[in-house]
Enzyme design. Structure first.
Site, short mmCIF file in Angstrom:
data_model
loop_
_atom_site.label_atom_id
_atom_site.label_comp_id
_atom_site.label_asym_id
_atom_site.label_seq_id
_atom_site.Cartn_x
_atom_site.Cartn_y
_atom_site.Cartn_z
N ARG A 41 50.06 -15.01 40.17
CA ARG A 41 51.30 -15.09 39.42
C ARG A 41 52.13 -13.80 39.44
O ARG A 41 53.33 -13.83 39.69
CB ARG A 41 51.04 -15.43 37.94
CG ARG A 41 50.87 -16.89 37.66
CD ARG A 41 49.82 -17.07 36.61
NE ARG A 41 48.55 -16.63 37.14
CZ ARG A 41 47.75 -17.42 37.86
NH1 ARG A 41 48.06 -18.65 38.06
NH2 ARG A 41 46.62 -16.95 38.39
N THR A 42 51.49 -12.68 39.15
CA THR A 42 52.27 -11.45 39.00
C THR A 42 52.91 -11.08 40.33
O THR A 42 54.10 -10.75 40.40
CB THR A 42 51.38 -10.32 38.46
OG1 THR A 42 50.62 -10.82 37.36
CG2 THR A 42 52.21 -9.14 38.02
N ARG A 86 49.36 -2.80 40.74
CA ARG A 86 48.18 -3.26 39.99
C ARG A 86 46.95 -2.58 40.58
O ARG A 86 46.78 -2.58 41.80
CB ARG A 86 48.03 -4.77 40.10
CG ARG A 86 46.68 -5.27 39.60
CD ARG A 86 46.58 -6.77 39.60
NE ARG A 86 47.41 -7.35 38.56
CZ ARG A 86 47.40 -8.65 38.24
NH1 ARG A 86 46.59 -9.48 38.89
NH2 ARG A 86 48.17 -9.11 37.29
N HIS A 132 49.01 -4.81 30.48
CA HIS A 132 49.73 -5.70 31.40
C HIS A 132 51.08 -6.00 30.73
O HIS A 132 51.34 -7.10 30.28
CB HIS A 132 48.91 -6.97 31.61
CG HIS A 132 49.32 -7.81 32.79
ND1 HIS A 132 50.50 -7.64 33.48
CD2 HIS A 132 48.68 -8.85 33.40
CE1 HIS A 132 50.57 -8.53 34.45
NE2 HIS A 132 49.48 -9.27 34.43
N1 CP Z 1 48.56 -13.57 34.53
C1 CP Z 1 48.26 -12.85 35.62
O1 CP Z 1 48.28 -11.61 35.63
O2 CP Z 1 47.92 -13.61 36.72
P1 CP Z 1 47.57 -13.03 38.15
O3 CP Z 1 46.29 -12.23 38.00
O4 CP Z 1 47.40 -14.23 39.03
O5 CP Z 1 48.69 -12.14 38.58
#
Ligand code: CP
Length: 301
Positions: A49-50, A99, A127
């Site tokens: 997602r991010t 990240r 986050h």
């Molecule tokens: N919510 C979130 O950080 O998802 P991802 O780890 O898939 O980026």
């Protein structure tokens, strides 16, 4: 504001400004132009997602992205330092979204480079972009951020999304139920912050006990990758599974949120109910990340 590193750095007005810009972008009232801007997406840890929502956000703004996913194909393999990698990327890009598994790494990066740095998750710490999209989602479902009762469920010790969320909501007079196994409780430094702000909270273990009082239930995955002992993870991995039966008496405005990825914390037969909001929540991430890129790159003027 040059960087977005921690929700602790933002006050209530700044948070509301992010909400306002995201709403304007979603409604088409603000169309920022990032045509000449380039974002470097440096992901030392996995992400769906991010990463994709930042890439989508930048493309929708007319800008471009360069991406690193893991270090396998970079000169980190030849011994290049983290600092030199960042300083090099800063020669190419206008903003770094990063990240890592290391707490404090985004703060460090912001001190090493002159361009804006966005923390897309640093270990179990923070986050903030997730917290902002979570607040935007709460605002859209509840019509307000004020005086809400929120159950936060799962791995509250290692879950960076809940650390940022709780800090972000703390200026809006929430009531929190922190629902977790006893050894995955919310860290004491966050509880101390809440006490200082006179925010009401209660630590419990039973997810059903107060479910009918909640406006939002925010469920999280047990963070397998943060456990040093795999046996400890095995003991708690199924600690919470929210089922459809558990929702029979919830309030009409109740919404179930999850930052995702889901492992098995929410039964999939909830997905089709009015209470499930986690996929819309992920969609809201694009609007909020458009707002974040816009504000940090000065595109709202
Ligand atoms: N919510 C979130 O950080 O998802 P991802 O780890 O898939 O980026």
């Amino acid at each position: 504001m040059k960087d977005l590193i921690s929700m602790r750095d933002l006050d209530r007005d700044q948070i509301l400004h992010f909400m306002d810009i995201a709403a304007q972008i979603e409604q088409g009232d603000l169309i920022p132009d990032m045509k000449h801007k380039l974002a470097a997406l440096l992901f030392f840890e996995p992400s769906t997602r991010t990463h994709f929502s930042f890439a989508t956000a930048m493309k929708k703004l007319g800008g471009q992205t360069i991406t690193m996913r893991g270090t396998a194909s970079t000169s980190v393999q030849k011994g290049e330092t983290f600092a030199d990698t960042l300083k090099t990327v800063a020669q190419y890009a206008d903003i770094i979204v990063m990240r890592t598994a290391v707490e404090g790494s985004a703060r460090y990066a912001s001190e090493v480079v002159d361009i804006p740095v966005v923390n897309a998750g640093d270990g179990a710490n923070q986050h903030p972009t997730q917290a902002l999209l979570d607040l935007y989602s709460i605002m859209k479902t509840q019509g307000t951020l004020e005086n809400l009762t929120i159950g936060v469920v799962g791995d509250l010790k290692f879950g960076r999304t809940v650390h940022s969320l709780v800090q972000a909501m703390s200026d809006f007079t929430p009531r929190f139920y922190f629902i977790s196994p006893s050894h995955l409780r919310m860290p004491s430094y966050i509880l101390e912050d809440l006490k200082a702000k006179k925010v009401w909270y209660k630590e419990i273990s039973d997810a059903e006990e107060h479910i009918n009082d909640l406006d939002i239930m925010y469920v999280t995955r047990i963070q397998k990758e943060r456990f040093t002992d795999p046996e400890e993870y095995e003991k708690v991995k199924n600690a919470y599974i929210i089922t459809r039966d558990m929702l029979s008496g919830v309030k009409d405005n109740f919404r179930l949120m999850h930052p995702l990825p889901r492992v098995n914390e929410i039964s999939t037969d909830i997905d089709s109910t009015e209470y499930a909001y986690y996929f819309q929540q992920a969609k809201n991430g694009v609007y909020m990340r458009q707002a974040i890129l816009t504000l940090l790159l000065g595109g709202e003027k």
